[in-house]
Design a protein around this motif. Structure first.
Motif, PDB file in Angstrom:
ATOM      1  N   SER A 134       0.810  -1.617   0.064  1.00  0.00           N
ATOM      2  CA  SER A 134       0.345  -0.201  -0.081  1.00  0.00           C
ATOM      3  C   SER A 134       1.130   1.395  -0.300  1.00  0.00           C
ATOM      4  N   ALA A 135       2.124   0.696   0.620  1.00  0.00           N
ATOM      5  CA  ALA A 135       2.731   2.046   1.008  1.00  0.00           C
ATOM      6  C   ALA A 135       3.859   2.570  -0.684  1.00  0.00           C
ATOM      7  N   ASP A 136       3.451   1.530  -1.538  1.00  0.00           N
ATOM      8  CA  ASP A 136       4.494   1.711  -2.965  1.00  0.00           C
ATOM      9  C   ASP A 136       3.069   2.338  -3.478  1.00  0.00           C
ATOM     10  N   VAL A 137       2.145   1.900  -3.561  1.00  0.00           N
ATOM     11  CA  VAL A 137       0.862   2.084  -3.913  1.00  0.00           C
ATOM     12  C   VAL A 137       0.724   3.753  -4.736  1.00  0.00           C
ATOM     13  N   TYR A 138       0.566   4.305  -2.838  1.00  0.00           N
ATOM     14  CA  TYR A 138       0.229   4.976  -2.495  1.00  0.00           C
ATOM     15  C   TYR A 138       1.410   6.297  -3.576  1.00  0.00           C
ATOM     16  N   ARG A 139       2.748   6.273  -2.954  1.00  0.00           N
ATOM     17  CA  ARG A 139       3.669   7.122  -3.482  1.00  0.00           C
ATOM     18  C   ARG A 139       3.097   7.491  -4.963  1.00  0.00           C
ATOM     19  N   TYR A 140       3.470   5.974  -5.343  1.00  0.00           N
ATOM     20  CA  TYR A 140       3.351   6.155  -7.177  1.00  0.00           C
ATOM     21  C   TYR A 140       2.348   7.194  -7.392  1.00  0.00           C
ATOM     22  N   ALA A 141       1.263   6.973  -6.615  1.00  0.00           N
ATOM     23  CA  ALA A 141      -0.210   7.396  -6.766  1.00  0.00           C
ATOM     24  C   ALA A 141       0.298   9.709  -6.568  1.00  0.00           C
ATOM     25  N   LEU A 158      -0.320  -3.969  -9.218  1.00  0.00           N
ATOM     26  CA  LEU A 158      -0.707  -3.842  -8.361  1.00  0.00           C
ATOM     27  C   LEU A 158      -0.806  -2.047  -8.844  1.00  0.00           C
ATOM     28  N   MET A 159       0.923  -1.958  -8.899  1.00  0.00           N
ATOM     29  CA  MET A 159       1.249  -0.676 -10.667  1.00  0.00           C
ATOM     30  C   MET A 159       0.931  -0.579 -11.162  1.00  0.00           C
ATOM     31  N   THR A 160       0.093  -1.714 -11.812  1.00  0.00           N
ATOM     32  CA  THR A 160      -0.331  -1.655 -13.099  1.00  0.00           C
ATOM     33  C   THR A 160      -1.725  -1.270 -13.404  1.00  0.00           C
TER      34      THR A 160
END
Length: 175
Positions: free
Chosen positions: A15-22, A60-62
């Motif tokens: 979730s932290a990676d998804v948040y950072r990218y977004a 998830l990044m996709t």
């Protein structure tokens, strides 16, 4: 493992990676939090269709990238959105706030394709193959864009390629 448990584990892990990218793509904390919720909701809904052909983070990044662009379309501000950027507050101990601000400002000056590759490859640590999957590009395009983005970032920061190379080469003593 059922879908609920699997997504819970993925949420805890990524979730932290998804948040950072977004956050880096959107420039807005609230929108980024909304994207995180949407990503894991979509992942839960499509769990039965996840074929495990890619790593969970890549998958998830996709989804994250698709959610970001869906949000762009909903707001009808896609071009302005990709050009706008608000610094991400970093708490990484090895990076001073001043350095982070300088790097974030330089990142904001990159065109969107360069910024996306830099975020995925250099910040999120995805491989060339994973980045290509997320972006829907060939691996060679990711490599070339990453190289060009890095050069552009050096230009923005005022680093001459020769200067950087000289600093990395050990000094030779004259005898």
């Amino acid at each position: 493992m059922n879908a609920k448990e699997a997504i819970k584990d993925l949420f805890e892990q990524y979730s932290a990676d998804v948040y950072r990218y977004a956050r880096l793509m959107l420039g807005d904390e609230s929108d980024a939090r909304d994207v995180v919720q949407e990503v894991f909701f979509r992942a839960y809904c499509s769990w039965s269709g996840y074929r495990k052909e890619s790593q969970p983070k890549t998958w998830l990044m996709t989804i994250t990238r698709n959610c970001v662009f869906t949000l762009y379309r909903k707001k009808k501000q896609e071009s302005d959105f990709l050009r706008s950027y608000h610094p991400l507050h970093t708490s990484h101990p090895s990076v001073s706030p001043e350095t982070a601000a300088i790097l974030e400002d330089a990142l904001s000056q990159l065109k969107d394709s360069y910024r996306q590759v830099m975020i995925l490859r250099q910040i999120e640590g995805l491989s060339v193959k994973e980045s290509a999957q997320v972006l829907g590009w060939s691996e060679s395009k990711v490599k070339m864009t990453d190289k060009r983005a890095m050069q552009k970032l050096r230009d923005i920061l005022g680093f001459d390629s020769e200067e950087v190379t000289k600093k990395r080469e050990p000094r030779q003593t004259q005898s």
